[in-house]
Design an enzyme around this catalytic site. Structure first.
Site, short mmCIF file in Angstrom:
data_model
loop_
_atom_site.label_atom_id
_atom_site.label_comp_id
_atom_site.label_asym_id
_atom_site.label_seq_id
_atom_site.Cartn_x
_atom_site.Cartn_y
_atom_site.Cartn_z
N ALA A 113 -17.21 -2.42 13.21
CA ALA A 113 -16.70 -1.26 14.16
C ALA A 113 -17.22 -1.57 15.62
O ALA A 113 -16.41 -1.34 16.63
CB ALA A 113 -17.21 0.14 13.69
N GLY A 140 -22.98 -3.76 7.76
CA GLY A 140 -21.88 -4.57 7.83
C GLY A 140 -20.60 -3.81 8.55
O GLY A 140 -19.92 -4.15 9.43
N CYS A 141 -20.30 -2.49 8.25
CA CYS A 141 -19.36 -1.74 8.64
C CYS A 141 -19.46 -1.46 10.10
O CYS A 141 -18.64 -1.15 10.92
CB CYS A 141 -19.10 -0.53 7.91
SG CYS A 141 -18.44 -1.09 6.11
N THR A 142 -20.74 -1.23 10.46
CA THR A 142 -21.29 -0.85 11.83
C THR A 142 -21.09 -2.22 12.88
O THR A 142 -20.52 -1.96 13.86
CB THR A 142 -22.73 -0.55 12.05
OG1 THR A 142 -22.91 0.87 10.97
CG2 THR A 142 -23.20 -0.06 13.31
N ALA A 149 -17.71 1.61 4.23
CA ALA A 149 -18.33 2.80 4.41
C ALA A 149 -18.95 3.02 5.94
O ALA A 149 -19.73 1.97 6.28
CB ALA A 149 -19.42 3.06 3.41
#
Length: 157
Positions: A51, A46-48, A41
């Site tokens: 990315a 974590g995804c930030t 998401a």
């Protein structure tokens, strides 16, 4: 359990909307090596991290001939916000019904805080210029994954 893809197999075809609402097909990615990564998401910690690691490594990846494409279940609008907020310079694709996730084996049962749930399996695939998988990594960690990927690909920072 979703079947996992292996090195040497053709990447499953897809057509998804990007952060600007434009359709992107797997065929559009042919002709250049591609790092295709699936994440749970946009705008989560974590995804930030993941990315931003890709963003910070984009020069070395591009220098070695790779483009980066991220895929999540987020809407194109949320992906545009994520891209702008964190200065991401690569394409983000929207797979709201997780059909492409499932085709790549990036959707299925996983452990989350000791419980078995169904959801996104953080995964990365490296495709050659013809759309053949040269590397398939499942259950990757958000932190340190890009550095590990660069090592596997023989790319210096």
């Amino acid at each position: 359990m979703t079947e996992r893809l292996e090195t040497g197999t053709a990447a499953p075809d897809f057509s998804l909307l990007d952060q600007d609402g434009r359709a992107v097909r797997l065929a559009d990615l042919r002709g250049q090596k591609t790092v295709l990564y699936f994440y749970p998401a946009a705008m989560t910690p974590g995804c930030t991290t993941q990315a931003c690691d890709f963003r910070d490594s984009i020069s070395s990846l591009q220098g070695a001939g790779y483009r980066v494409v991220g895929i999540s279940r987020d809407t194109p609008e949320k992906l545009a916000e994520f891209r702008a907020r964190d200065g991401l310079t690569f394409t983000l694709l929207s797979d709201p019904d997780h059909a492409v996730h499932a085709a790549y084996g990036a959707w299925g049962e996983k452990m989350n805080y000791g419980k078995v749930i169904e959801g996104v399996i953080r995964s990365t695939f490296v495709l050659d210029e013809d759309g053949v998988i040269t590397l398939a990594l499942y259950n990757v960690k958000a932190t340190g994954h890009v550095a590990r990927l660069r090592r596997l690909l023989g790319i210096d920072a």
